[in-house]
Design an enzyme around this catalytic site. Structure first.
Site, PDB file in Angstrom:
ATOM      1  N   CYS A  79      -1.071  -3.271 -14.163  1.00  0.00           N
ATOM      2  CA  CYS A  79       0.371  -3.672 -13.343  1.00  0.00           C
ATOM      3  C   CYS A  79       1.020  -2.258 -13.087  1.00  0.00           C
ATOM      4  CB  CYS A  79       1.168  -4.801 -13.819  1.00  0.00           C
ATOM      5  SG  CYS A  79       2.533  -5.388 -12.812  1.00  0.00           S
ATOM      6  N   CYS A 231       2.964  -4.140  -4.667  1.00  0.00           N
ATOM      7  CA  CYS A 231       2.076  -4.222  -5.820  1.00  0.00           C
ATOM      8  C   CYS A 231       1.690  -2.881  -6.005  1.00  0.00           C
ATOM      9  CB  CYS A 231       0.768  -5.118  -5.348  1.00  0.00           C
ATOM     10  SG  CYS A 231      -0.296  -5.143  -6.456  1.00  0.00           S
TER      11      CYS A 231
HETATM   12  N1  API Z   1      -1.980  -9.461  -9.374  1.00  0.00           N
HETATM   13  C1  API Z   1      -2.593  -8.263 -10.080  1.00  0.00           C
HETATM   14  C2  API Z   1      -1.731  -8.086 -11.319  1.00  0.00           C
HETATM   15  C3  API Z   1      -0.551  -7.491 -11.166  1.00  0.00           C
HETATM   16  C4  API Z   1      -0.327  -6.282 -10.326  1.00  0.00           C
HETATM   17  C5  API Z   1       0.691  -5.809  -9.607  1.00  0.00           C
HETATM   18  N2  API Z   1       1.928  -6.643  -9.825  1.00  0.00           N
HETATM   19  C6  API Z   1       0.975  -4.307  -9.663  1.00  0.00           C
HETATM   20  O1  API Z   1       2.205  -3.976  -9.817  1.00  0.00           O
HETATM   21  O2  API Z   1       0.240  -3.615  -9.654  1.00  0.00           O
HETATM   22  C7  API Z   1      -3.989  -8.655 -10.526  1.00  0.00           C
HETATM   23  O3  API Z   1      -4.363  -9.707 -10.558  1.00  0.00           O
HETATM   24  O4  API Z   1      -4.775  -7.709 -10.344  1.00  0.00           O
END
Ligand code: API
Length: 326
Positions: A79, A231
């Protein structure tokens, strides 16, 4: 039990430090806790996009370990927005500014950098490892790599690139109308339905609009969450594909401004001598509030006795966002 409400580019999380637990959580309880506290309707103070679970690292070479639990209870390998907030948490807990954080597949380099604005602390996080291989993406499209190519069953107009950083991302460069339209939701909700044959384990899907040279806008529908304000791994993956597919206007080691619905971060794309890529993700690490709650009650979704102590940082962050030229 104490938790910290945090965000990176308004992609928000609860940091839970294993040291602050009243009693250890089983794996099932950790997932259930995420589903309960993150729920946007009945969760803790408006919910969140996930829980960042901080535990001791594998040895003294790392300041700690970050595990990423999405709002739906699924676990991700990385993340990008979250690791910056965990970095600040560990930096202030241990009085350090250059260190490594252990993640599922790598110990990642972190450094504290100049604040983006008064009361808007910022950190630089390494995003790695990077892979284009279908096996690392758990992707089934009849070819080993997907770089700026069609997935006919999804769309005959939009070309996609697939890259794991190391969590899986599907990236498409689109015009403004498509960026703000509902194609992203249609495609991403299908690929995260748990039944499709293309990404059986799901995938984060991003539409990217090039605003100017070294300035892109990234909109993401996240696996395990849905639409988020930003993200971090998606913005890093998008920056990588921007550098690889737009060589006329950008390149390795150049600072890219990545604007998103939640604010703005900066990225750089690097390449090792062995040809592998890695990215720097530089952005805010905002602490919104300290939260005291009863662990047993939280597992049942009961937050009536939760004590929420807000910091002054959200107003400072909003002031920073208002100052950004979109
Ligand atoms: N939902 C993403 C994880 C969180 C990634 C995101 N919040 C970031 O800042 O990279 C997944 O299942 O791969």
């Amino acid at each position: 039990m104490e938790m910290l409400k945090v965000h990176g580019s308004n992609n928000d999380f609860f940091i839970l430090d294993q040291d602050n637990l009243e009693q250890p959580l089983t794996e099932a309880e950790l997932r259930k806790l995420a589903q309960k506290v993150c729920d946007r309707k009945n969760g803790l103070h408006g919910g969140a996009d996930g829980i960042l679970f901080v535990t001791k690292g594998h040895n003294a070479s790392v300041a700690g370990k970050m595990r990423v639990i999405n709002a739906d209870g699924s676990e991700a390998s990385m993340c990008g927005n979250g690791i910056r907030t965990v970095a600040r948490y560990l930096s202030e807990k241990k009085g350090i500014e250059n260190f490594k954080v252990e993640t599922m597949y790598a110990d990642l380099a972190i450094k504290k950098v100049t604040a983006f604005a008064p009361n808007v602390p910022a950190f630089d996080a390494e995003i790695s490892p990077v892979s284009f291989d279908a096996k690392d993406l758990l992707m089934h499209v009849g070819q080993d790599k997907l770089i700026n190519d069609f997935i006919p069953t999804l769309s005959d107009k939009i070309k996609f690139s697939a890259v794991a950083v190391p969590n899986p991302h599907l990236i498409a460069f689109v015009d403004h109308t498509t960026l703000i339209g509902n194609e992203l939701g249609r495609i991403a909700s299908y690929l995260n339905d748990g039944k499709n044959s293309i990404f059986p384990d799901g995938v984060n899907v991003s539409f990217v609009e090039v605003l100017a040279s070294n300035k892109i806008f990234v909109r993401t529908y996240e696996r395990g969450v849905g639409y988020t304000n930003a993200c971090g791994t998606a913005m890093s993956a998008s920056s990588l594909m921007y550098v690889l597919l737009h060589t006329d206007q950008t390149g390795l080691e150049q600072e890219i401004q990545v604007v998103n619905p939640g604010g703005m971060v900066k990225t750089k794309v690097h390449q090792y001598n062995n040809g592998n890529y890695w990215m720097s993700l530089i952005g805010n690490a905002t602490f919104v509030a300290h939260v005291e709650l009863v662990q047993e009650q939280a597992l049942e979704g009961i937050f009536t006795s939760a004590v929420w102590k807000a910091t002054k940082e959200q107003a400072a962050y909003q002031g920073f966002v208002n100052s950004i030229v979109k």
